[in-house]
Design a protein around this motif. Structure first.
Motif, mmCIF file in Angstrom:
data_model
loop_
_atom_site.group_PDB
_atom_site.id
_atom_site.type_symbol
_atom_site.label_atom_id
_atom_site.label_comp_id
_atom_site.label_asym_id
_atom_site.label_seq_id
_atom_site.Cartn_x
_atom_site.Cartn_y
_atom_site.Cartn_z
ATOM 1 N N ILE A 1 0.831 -1.200 0.000
ATOM 2 C CA ILE A 1 0.000 0.000 0.000
ATOM 3 C C ILE A 1 0.868 1.254 0.000
ATOM 4 O O ILE A 1 0.631 2.193 -0.771
ATOM 5 N N ALA A 2 1.892 1.274 0.846
ATOM 6 C CA ALA A 2 2.738 2.464 0.954
ATOM 7 C C ALA A 2 3.458 2.747 -0.359
ATOM 8 O O ALA A 2 3.539 3.900 -0.806
ATOM 9 N N VAL A 3 3.970 1.701 -0.997
ATOM 10 C CA VAL A 3 4.759 1.896 -2.227
ATOM 11 C C VAL A 3 3.858 2.226 -3.403
ATOM 12 O O VAL A 3 4.088 3.199 -4.130
ATOM 13 N N VAL A 4 2.822 1.406 -3.622
ATOM 14 C CA VAL A 4 2.033 1.569 -4.841
ATOM 15 C C VAL A 4 1.126 2.799 -4.778
ATOM 16 O O VAL A 4 0.784 3.380 -5.815
ATOM 17 N N ILE A 5 0.742 3.235 -3.563
ATOM 18 C CA ILE A 5 -0.060 4.447 -3.438
ATOM 19 C C ILE A 5 0.841 5.661 -3.215
ATOM 20 O O ILE A 5 0.727 6.673 -3.903
ATOM 21 N N GLY A 6 1.769 5.557 -2.263
ATOM 22 C CA GLY A 6 2.622 6.696 -1.927
ATOM 23 C C GLY A 6 3.527 7.139 -3.060
ATOM 24 O O GLY A 6 3.678 8.335 -3.334
ATOM 25 N N LEU A 7 4.149 6.176 -3.749
ATOM 26 C CA LEU A 7 5.039 6.502 -4.864
ATOM 27 C C LEU A 7 4.407 6.197 -6.217
ATOM 28 O O LEU A 7 4.599 6.927 -7.181
ATOM 29 N N GLY A 8 3.636 5.114 -6.264
ATOM 30 C CA GLY A 8 3.115 4.639 -7.537
ATOM 31 C C GLY A 8 2.159 5.598 -8.215
ATOM 32 O O GLY A 8 2.247 5.819 -9.431
ATOM 33 N N MET A 9 1.244 6.184 -7.451
ATOM 34 C CA MET A 9 0.280 7.082 -8.083
ATOM 35 C C MET A 9 0.954 8.293 -8.710
ATOM 36 O O MET A 9 0.618 8.695 -9.829
ATOM 37 N N ALA A 10 1.917 8.878 -8.004
ATOM 38 C CA ALA A 10 2.617 10.044 -8.544
ATOM 39 C C ALA A 10 3.393 9.682 -9.804
ATOM 40 O O ALA A 10 3.400 10.446 -10.785
ATOM 41 N N LEU A 11 4.027 8.507 -9.803
ATOM 42 C CA LEU A 11 4.801 8.096 -10.972
ATOM 43 C C LEU A 11 3.895 7.769 -12.152
ATOM 44 O O LEU A 11 4.195 8.138 -13.300
ATOM 45 N N MET A 12 2.765 7.084 -11.887
ATOM 46 C CA MET A 12 1.817 6.803 -12.973
ATOM 47 C C MET A 12 1.253 8.096 -13.557
ATOM 48 O O MET A 12 1.086 8.219 -14.781
ATOM 49 N N PHE A 13 0.967 9.045 -12.690
ATOM 50 C CA PHE A 13 0.478 10.351 -13.124
ATOM 51 C C PHE A 13 1.500 11.028 -14.029
ATOM 52 O O PHE A 13 1.161 11.565 -15.095
ATOM 53 N N ALA A 14 2.776 10.979 -13.635
ATOM 54 C CA ALA A 14 3.835 11.625 -14.417
ATOM 55 C C ALA A 14 4.029 10.936 -15.767
ATOM 56 O O ALA A 14 4.170 11.598 -16.804
ATOM 57 N N VAL A 15 4.030 9.597 -15.777
ATOM 58 C CA VAL A 15 4.229 8.857 -17.029
ATOM 59 C C VAL A 15 3.070 9.109 -17.990
ATOM 60 O O VAL A 15 3.281 9.398 -19.184
ATOM 61 N N ALA A 16 1.841 8.997 -17.499
ATOM 62 C CA ALA A 16 0.675 9.207 -18.357
ATOM 63 C C ALA A 16 0.668 10.622 -18.931
ATOM 64 O O ALA A 16 0.447 10.825 -20.139
ATOM 65 N N THR A 17 0.930 11.612 -18.083
ATOM 66 C CA THR A 17 0.946 13.007 -18.541
ATOM 67 C C THR A 17 2.050 13.222 -19.572
ATOM 68 O O THR A 17 1.834 13.897 -20.595
ATOM 69 N N GLY A 18 3.229 12.662 -19.327
ATOM 70 C CA GLY A 18 4.349 12.823 -20.260
ATOM 71 C C GLY A 18 4.042 12.261 -21.634
ATOM 72 O O GLY A 18 4.322 12.907 -22.666
ATOM 73 N N VAL A 19 3.465 11.068 -21.682
ATOM 74 C CA VAL A 19 3.126 10.457 -22.972
ATOM 75 C C VAL A 19 2.085 11.284 -23.694
ATOM 76 O O VAL A 19 2.202 11.549 -24.907
ATOM 77 N N LEU A 20 1.061 11.713 -22.984
ATOM 78 C CA LEU A 20 -0.022 12.481 -23.605
ATOM 79 C C LEU A 20 0.460 13.841 -24.108
ATOM 80 O O LEU A 20 0.090 14.286 -25.203
ATOM 81 N N TRP A 21 1.284 14.517 -23.326
ATOM 82 C CA TRP A 21 1.777 15.833 -23.733
ATOM 83 C C TRP A 21 2.732 15.726 -24.914
ATOM 84 O O TRP A 21 2.705 16.548 -25.835
ATOM 85 N N ALA A 22 3.546 14.689 -24.914
ATOM 86 C CA ALA A 22 4.540 14.543 -25.979
ATOM 87 C C ALA A 22 3.923 14.138 -27.311
ATOM 88 O O ALA A 22 4.416 14.546 -28.370
ATOM 89 N N ALA A 23 2.859 13.331 -27.269
ATOM 90 C CA ALA A 23 2.385 12.727 -28.518
ATOM 91 C C ALA A 23 0.943 13.042 -28.902
ATOM 92 O O ALA A 23 0.557 12.805 -30.051
ATOM 93 N N LEU A 24 0.127 13.563 -27.972
ATOM 94 C CA LEU A 24 -1.277 13.777 -28.299
ATOM 95 C C LEU A 24 -1.540 15.129 -28.945
ATOM 96 O O LEU A 24 -2.564 15.324 -29.592
ATOM 97 N N GLY A 25 -0.624 16.070 -28.743
ATOM 98 C CA GLY A 25 -0.793 17.380 -29.362
ATOM 99 C C GLY A 25 -1.791 18.262 -28.664
ATOM 100 O O GLY A 25 -2.467 19.088 -29.295
ATOM 101 N N VAL A 26 -1.917 18.129 -27.344
ATOM 102 C CA VAL A 26 -2.826 18.973 -26.555
ATOM 103 C C VAL A 26 -2.005 19.852 -25.632
ATOM 104 O O VAL A 26 -0.838 19.548 -25.344
ATOM 105 N N PRO A 27 -2.570 20.960 -25.135
ATOM 106 C CA PRO A 27 -1.835 21.797 -24.179
ATOM 107 C C PRO A 27 -1.443 21.013 -22.933
ATOM 108 O O PRO A 27 -2.078 20.021 -22.576
ATOM 109 N N PHE A 28 -0.395 21.509 -22.247
ATOM 110 C CA PHE A 28 0.129 20.779 -21.099
ATOM 111 C C PHE A 28 -0.927 20.554 -20.024
ATOM 112 O O PHE A 28 -1.027 19.457 -19.460
ATOM 113 N N LEU A 29 -1.742 21.574 -19.705
ATOM 114 C CA LEU A 29 -2.735 21.421 -18.642
ATOM 115 C C LEU A 29 -3.814 20.414 -19.018
ATOM 116 O O LEU A 29 -4.351 19.713 -18.143
#
Length: 415
Positions: free
Chosen positions: A94-122
Motif C-alpha cells: 500500500i505504501a509503495v504503490v499508493i505513496g510513490l506509484g500514483m505520482a509516478l503513474m500520473f507523471a508517465v501518463a501526462t508525459g506520454v499524452l503531452w509529448a504525442a497527443l498534441g494537446v496543451p500541457f494542462l
C-alpha cells in the motif's frame, strides 16, 4: 421515452450477461465489454432505439451521478473483500504503490499524452490524472469469481483490489490540480493544499473512518442481541455506502474516498465470518450496478468526434494506459521484490483498467472547465481499456496460473 422499453433492454442485457458470466469470462468477453457494445448497438449510431437524451437529464449529469453511485457500491464490495489484518500485513504494498506509484503513474501518463497527443500541457495533465487510478469496479470481474480464484493467487487479487479502492478516491487530489490551474490559476495551489487536501481528502478519511467504526460496532451490537435478521447484512452495507456517499458530499469532502475508508474500517470491525459469508453477494450487487453504467456509456459514446481525431489519439491513449503501469511497477520492483515475483509483477503491471471512475472524473472535469474534449478523449481511453484489458483477462490469468508451480519450485530451491 417509454420506461418499459428501457427496463426491458437494460434488464434483458444484464440478465443474459449474468447468466453466461462464467462462459464469457473463459472466452475473454467480460461483462463491461458486452455492456458497452450493447449500449452502442441500441444507441444513435446503430439501431437508434434509445438515446441518452431521452432520460430527461443532461447526459453529463446523468453519467456523472450514475458513475458516482456505481462507484460507491463497488467500493463497498472492494473494501469488504479484504480480510481482517490485511492493511497491517500488506502495508508495504500500500505504501509503495499508493505513496510513490500514483505520482509516478500520473507523471508517465501526462508525459506520454503531452509529448504525442498534441494537446496543451494542462489538458494533458488533466487527462493523465483521470486515467491514473485503476478502476475498482472494472477490476472486480478480473479478481472475483471462480475463474479468478482458481487462476490468480489470493495476494495478487487482494493487492489489486486494495490499490484500486484507495487510488480511486485519492485521484480526486490529482484531478483537481489541473482543474484548478485551468479555472483559478492564481489561487490553484492554495486551494489545492487547503480546501482539497486538508478538508476534502483528509476530512473524507477521518469522516469515513469514524462512521465505519461506529456502524461496525452498531452492527455487532444488534447482531449479538438478535435485533437484526441474518439476511439483513447486505441491506446494512449498501445503505452504509450510500449514507457515507451522500453525507460526505454534503460535508464538502471527497465522498468516494470516505466510502472506501468507511466500509474498509467497517469490514475490520465486524466478525470475519460475517464478512466472508456475504462478500460474494456484495460483488454480485456491484456487478448489477456496473453493467447499466456501461450500457449508458455505450449510448453516449462520441463516435463522430472520435472519427475526426484520426488514428494518432487511439495509439497515444493506449500507450499512456499501458506504460503508466508497466513503467511504474517495474521501476518500483526493487521495493516490492519480497511482495510479488516477476510473473505476478507483470500481471499487476498489465492490469490497470480504467472505466467508471475515469468516466466520473471526466464528467466532473468537463462540468468545472467546460472542455468537452476531456470527455471525448476519456471515453475513447475507457473504451480502449475495456477492450485491451477485458479481452486479455482470460489468457493472462491462465498464464499466471501456469507460472504458479514454477514460482513455488523456485521458492523451495531458494530456501
Amino acid at each position: 421515452m417509454d420506461i418499459n422499453l428501457v427496463l426491458a433492454l437494460f434488464a434483458g442485457a444484464v440478465l443474459l450477461i449474468s447468466a453466461f458470466s462464467t462462459l464469457l469470462q473463459r472466452v475473454s468477453l467480460p461483462g463491461p465489454v458486452l455492456a458497452l457494445a450493447f449500449g452502442a448497438l441500441i444507441g444513435p449510431f446503430a439501431l437508434d432505439v434509445v438515446r441518452i437524451e431521452d432520460f430527461g437529464l443532461p447526459p453529463g449529469t446523468l453519467l456523472e451521478q450514475a458513475a458516482r453511485i456505481t462507484l460507491a457500491v463497488g467500493l463497498a464490495g472492494v473494501a469488504l473483500r479484504l480480510p481482517h489484518g490485511y492493511w497491517r500485513r500488506d502495508a508495504r504494498w500500500i505504501a509503495v504503490v499508493i505513496g510513490l506509484g500514483m505520482a509516478l503513474m500520473f507523471a508517465v501518463a501526462t508525459g506520454v499524452l503531452w509529448a504525442a497527443l498534441g494537446v496543451p500541457f494542462l489538458v494533458a495533465l488533466l487527462l493523465g490524472a483521470i486515467i491514473t487510478p485503476t478502476d475498482p469496479v472494472v477490476t472486480t470481474p478480473i479478481v472475483t469469481g471462480s475463474l479468478a480464484e482458481n487462476r490468480i493467487p489470493e495476494r495478487v487479487r487482494h493487492n489489486l483490489s486494495a490499490e484500486s479502492g484507495l487510488n480511486d478516491g485519492l485521484a480526486y487530489l490529482f484531478v483537481l490540480l489541473p482543474v484548478l490551474l485551468l479555472t483559478e490559476p492564481d489561487r490553484a495551489w492554495r486551494e489545492l493544499l487547503t480546501t482539497v487536501l486538508l478538508r476534502e481528502v483528509l476530512g473524507a478519511a477521518v469522516f469515513g473512518a469514524l462512521v465505519g467504526f461506529l456502524m461496525g460496532k452498531l452492527f455487532v451490537l444488534v447482531r449479538r442481541h438478535g435485533l437484526m435478521e441474518e439476511s439483513s447484512y447486505l441491506a446494512f452495507v449498501v445503505p452504509l455506502a450510500l449514507l457515507v456517499l451522500g453525507t460526505g458530499k454534503l460535508l464538502g469532502t471527497d465522498a468516494l474516498l470516505a466510502v472506501f475508508v468507511g466500509v474498509a474500517v467497517f469490514g475490520q470491525v465486524i466478525p470475519q465470518r460475517d464478512e466472508a459469508q456475504e462478500d460474494k453477494v456484495q460483488d454480485a450487487v456491484a456487478r448489477l450496478f456496473l453493467l447499466p453504467v456501461f450500457i449508458l456509456l455505450g449510448m453516449a459514446l462520441p463516435v463522430e468526434e472520435w472519427a475526426r481525431l484520426g488514428w494518432v489519439p487511439p495509439v497515444v491513449l493506449t500507450a499512456a494506459l499501458l506504460l503508466r503501469r508497466l513503467v511504474t511497477l517495474w521501476a518500483l520492483r526493487p521495493l516490492l521484490r519480497d511482495v510479488h515475483d516477476r510473473s505476478e509483477t507483470f500481471f499487476l503491471s498489465w492490469f490497470g483498467p480504467i472505466g467508471v471512475s475515469a468516466l466520473f472524473y471526466a464528467t466532473l472535469a468537463e462540468r468545472h472547465t467546460g472542455r468537452h474534449d476531456i470527455f471525448v478523449y476519456t471515453t475513447l481511453a475507457v473504451t480502449l481499456s475495456v477492450l485491451v484489458h477485458g479481452l486479455s483477462t482470460a489468457p493472462l490469468s491462465a498464464w499466471l496460473q501456469h507460472r504458479e508451480p514454477e514460482r513455488k519450485q523456485e521458492e523451495e530451491t531458494a530456501a
